[in-house]
Scaffold this active site. Structure first.
Site, PDB file in Angstrom:
ATOM      1  N   GLU A  96      -8.327  -7.522   0.736  1.00  0.00           N
ATOM      2  CA  GLU A  96      -7.314  -6.702   1.396  1.00  0.00           C
ATOM      3  C   GLU A  96      -7.906  -5.613   2.278  1.00  0.00           C
ATOM      4  O   GLU A  96      -7.204  -5.053   3.127  1.00  0.00           O
ATOM      5  CB  GLU A  96      -6.380  -6.070   0.369  1.00  0.00           C
ATOM      6  CG  GLU A  96      -7.010  -5.052  -0.538  1.00  0.00           C
ATOM      7  CD  GLU A  96      -5.988  -4.460  -1.501  1.00  0.00           C
ATOM      8  OE1 GLU A  96      -5.268  -3.539  -1.093  1.00  0.00           O
ATOM      9  OE2 GLU A  96      -5.915  -4.927  -2.649  1.00  0.00           O
ATOM     10  N   SER A  97      -9.169  -5.300   2.131  1.00  0.00           N
ATOM     11  CA  SER A  97      -9.787  -4.289   2.983  1.00  0.00           C
ATOM     12  C   SER A  97     -10.041  -4.803   4.394  1.00  0.00           C
ATOM     13  O   SER A  97     -10.487  -4.060   5.261  1.00  0.00           O
ATOM     14  CB  SER A  97     -11.099  -3.799   2.361  1.00  0.00           C
ATOM     15  OG  SER A  97     -11.950  -4.885   2.046  1.00  0.00           O
TER      16      SER A  97
END
Length: 257
Positions: free
Chosen positions: A53-54
């Site tokens: 998700e980063s």
């Protein structure tokens, strides 16, 4: 199979990796999902791509990352995107086969709570919340949940709070909710394996780990758990799988216990 001793973490990592056979893109968090994908890349799914998700897409880190912001996540990555691009084009675009999630509570329909335990105004514990979990639930083609602990505090008849609703609950609340996937299809726990095929079905026990029986799992579950007529025992880790985990994937024991 092997007669070697193994930990619960190793067992759950191996079983999770085996579930990834045939999958292409996996949205995973730090910890057990990272171990599982790394093992799958070396065994049953050499072409599986790991999404974080980063903003990292197609992750191939030189060593296991220790957080979602670990700089090693970008080493060898196929691309690095902004979080808005990752969520907007990759996840919400329907390009994720499997989302890996954890939770403090799960109900029979695969709805998840990672927000609060107890009453909202006077909670027993406040938890990290959704992060990207609600979006992962709504947009992945299916979701795997990995939970070491399997007891009535975690497998509950009614959630204290619904952080990540499955498709049926989301549509019941908002009929035109943009939900594309099947929600939770597989739950891997310290006692066994649970599955559901559709949003209308409850989770049911389809396999137990060595030394565990169906009555033990029923007793540890907060609803009347359905049990498959044919209930096999999960295959323990092989010597090769254990060697890969211990010597190649996590020799520093970042996540292995």
């Amino acid at each position: 199979m092997t007669d070697a001793e193994y930990t619960t973490t190793e067992l759950l990592s191996v079983l999770s990796a085996r579930e990834l056979a045939g999958r292409r893109r996996v949205f995973a968090g730090i910890g057990l999902p990272t171990l599982a994908v790394a093992l799958a890349q070396r065994t049953v799914a050499p072409d599986v791509g790991l999404v974080y998700e980063s903003g990292v897409y197609g992750a191939h880190p030189q060593r296991l990352p220790e957080s979602i912001g670990d700089s090693f996540l970008v080493s060898g990555a196929e691309s690095v995107l902004s979080m808005s691009a990752l969520f907007g084009f990759v996840l919400q675009g329907g390009h994720v086969d499997v989302g890996f999630l954890g939770a403090a509570q799960i109900d029979r329909w695969g709805n998840l709570n990672s927000t609060v335990i107890g009453e909202w105004e006077r909670p027993k514990a406040r938890l990290p919340g959704s992060g990207g979990a609600a979006e992962v639930m709504a947009n992945s083609r299916e979701v795997f949940v990995v939970m070491r602990r399997h007891d009535r505090r975690s497998f509950v008849d009614e959630l204290d709070f619904c952080t990540s609703p499955g498709p049926a609950r989301a549509r019941a609340a908002v009929p035109d909710a943009p939900v594309r996937g099947r929600g939770v299809t597989t739950v891997i726990t310290g006692l066994g394996l649970l599955r559901r095929e559709s949003a209308e079905e409850e989770l049911r026990l389809v396999a137990v780990h060595p030394g565990v029986d169906a009555d033990q799992v029923r007793e540890a579950t907060g609803w009347p758990l359905e049990v498959a007529a044919d209930l096999p025992t999960t295959n323990p880790p092989t010597e090769r799988e254990l060697r890969l985990l211990r010597e190649e994937i996590d020799p520093r024991r970042v996540y292995l216990r």
